[in-house]
Design an enzyme around this catalytic site. Sequence first.
Site, PDB file in Angstrom:
ATOM      1  N   HIS A   1      32.036  82.801  36.375  1.00  0.00           N
ATOM      2  CA  HIS A   1      31.101  82.575  37.481  1.00  0.00           C
ATOM      3  C   HIS A   1      31.673  81.539  38.448  1.00  0.00           C
ATOM      4  O   HIS A   1      32.165  80.499  38.018  1.00  0.00           O
ATOM      5  CB  HIS A   1      29.749  82.077  36.956  1.00  0.00           C
TER       6      HIS A   1
ATOM      7  N   TYR B   1      18.698  78.551  38.482  1.00  0.00           N
ATOM      8  CA  TYR B   1      17.883  77.424  38.024  1.00  0.00           C
ATOM      9  C   TYR B   1      16.718  77.326  39.005  1.00  0.00           C
ATOM     10  O   TYR B   1      16.942  77.100  40.198  1.00  0.00           O
ATOM     11  CB  TYR B   1      18.676  76.122  38.057  1.00  0.00           C
TER      12      TYR B   1
ATOM     13  N   PRO C   1      19.609  70.540  27.818  1.00  0.00           N
ATOM     14  CA  PRO C   1      20.475  71.678  28.149  1.00  0.00           C
ATOM     15  C   PRO C   1      20.612  71.975  29.649  1.00  0.00           C
ATOM     16  O   PRO C   1      21.428  72.815  30.028  1.00  0.00           O
ATOM     17  CB  PRO C   1      19.800  72.853  27.442  1.00  0.00           C
TER      18      PRO C   1
ATOM     19  N   LYS D   1      25.989  70.898  29.239  1.00  0.00           N
ATOM     20  CA  LYS D   1      27.135  70.059  28.882  1.00  0.00           C
ATOM     21  C   LYS D   1      27.408  69.931  27.385  1.00  0.00           C
ATOM     22  O   LYS D   1      28.480  69.450  26.997  1.00  0.00           O
ATOM     23  CB  LYS D   1      26.913  68.635  29.434  1.00  0.00           C
TER      24      LYS D   1
ATOM     25  N   TYR E   1      28.862  69.809  37.529  1.00  0.00           N
ATOM     26  CA  TYR E   1      28.596  71.052  36.798  1.00  0.00           C
ATOM     27  C   TYR E   1      29.882  71.610  36.194  1.00  0.00           C
ATOM     28  O   TYR E   1      29.886  72.058  35.042  1.00  0.00           O
ATOM     29  CB  TYR E   1      27.929  72.075  37.723  1.00  0.00           C
TER      30      TYR E   1
HETATM   31  C1  PHB Z   1      22.604  79.581  28.446  1.00  0.00           C
HETATM   32  O1  PHB Z   1      23.097  80.607  28.933  1.00  0.00           O
HETATM   33  O2  PHB Z   1      22.180  79.550  27.296  1.00  0.00           O
HETATM   34  C2  PHB Z   1      22.491  78.364  29.299  1.00  0.00           C
HETATM   35  C3  PHB Z   1      23.043  78.371  30.568  1.00  0.00           C
HETATM   36  C4  PHB Z   1      22.931  77.234  31.371  1.00  0.00           C
HETATM   37  C5  PHB Z   1      22.280  76.121  30.905  1.00  0.00           C
HETATM   38  C6  PHB Z   1      21.733  76.111  29.625  1.00  0.00           C
HETATM   39  C7  PHB Z   1      21.838  77.235  28.835  1.00  0.00           C
HETATM   40  O3  PHB Z   1      22.155  75.031  31.694  1.00  0.00           O
END
Ligand code: PHB
Length: 392
Positions: free
Chosen positions: A72, A200, A292, A296, A384
């Site tokens: 990505h 997000y 989460p 990280k 990120y």
């Molecule tokens: C996930 O795909 O499980 C995932 C992706 C991004 C995050 C947390 C979990 O910030």
Amino acid sequence: MRTQVGIIGAGPAGLLLSHLLHLRGIDSVVLESRSRDQIESTIRAGVLEQGTMDLLTEAGVGARMKAEGALHHGFELAFEGKRHRIDLTGLTGHSITVYAQHEVIKDLVAARVADDGKLRFGVSETSIHGIDTDTPSIRYRHEGEAYELQCDFVIGCDGSQGVSRASIPQALRKDFERVYPFGWFGILCEGPPSSDELIYARHERGFALISTRSPNVQRMYFQCDPKDSVENWSDDRIWAELHARVDSHDGQTIVDGKIFQKNIVGMRSFVSNTMQHGRLFLAGDAAHIVPPTGAKGMNLAVADVRVLTEALNAFYVENRTDLLDSYSTTALKRIWRAEHFSYWMTSMMHRIEGASPFEQQLQVAELEYVTTSRAAATVMAENYVGIAGAHA
Ligand code: PHB
């Protein structure tokens, strides 16, 4: 039994360390309380920074990640009815790969097994001894027998609830912690991706995240009460909540599918300073936890292991102890950067019970800034992808 490095815990930290040490000709044994099946199926997050991808590739365990993971180059922030793209590659030159943590675990276990690595699953009553001496040991039970593993070093990769951190006297350690008053409800479902990139979303009903696992399996989350129970959430209720939080942005809709896994995780930030005492060193969740939101957790575990591998190698090859002595200080720089980033992103994106209208507008103002100023977007993107800070 004797080995050079005794490792407690077969998560990403313990397995990767054992593999990297093997590549340097250093012997290790990994002790794990769960079964191989359990560690290979535990559902965790799935974002790998480029540094993590590069390390796995250089170590010869990146082939499946490269073939099956999704590269990505950006992600989306959705708020106030609009989606905004953070162009990770354009802003930083780096990208990320979405590849589930338990897939990384499978690849590492396969590599250790292929190299005749010593892995013991299902061990119990693990305890650490003599860390103030040059001859520490780990005692444990396995298949009904009691064992003692003599080693030069003990590395605690046994997560937040393991025995390792507790083996460093509390008086020598300072714990830093923040517990968030919300959790994430996570689902895995069948169906095509709802979006090319992660979304997000901040919504007045609460945060939501749209992620992916493969072209046919999707991962999604929404903010919930950490004390809630998955039994309270029928599939219909879950889809109604996800649609309500994500669809309103630019009229796009997420794609429903058959849900085959549901779980709730609490959210916590935690750092143990120090991460070492005598011949015991902590790595990964044993030393630090992040919520989460910044994705990280596994990346920090991998970064700890990278530092530790160099330090142990310098000890065995050149008889140097300086890198071991500075391990905690070196690792904590990256850890605190990630702690701040995860806390920041969490605070900006979640519905905070009791927040005043003024505080809610501050969240929106911050998101507006991050998505309209190149400088602010670069701060977000650097963090990120994991290149923010002096350690980069
Ligand atoms: C996930 O795909 O499980 C995932 C992706 C991004 C995050 C947390 C979990 O910030």
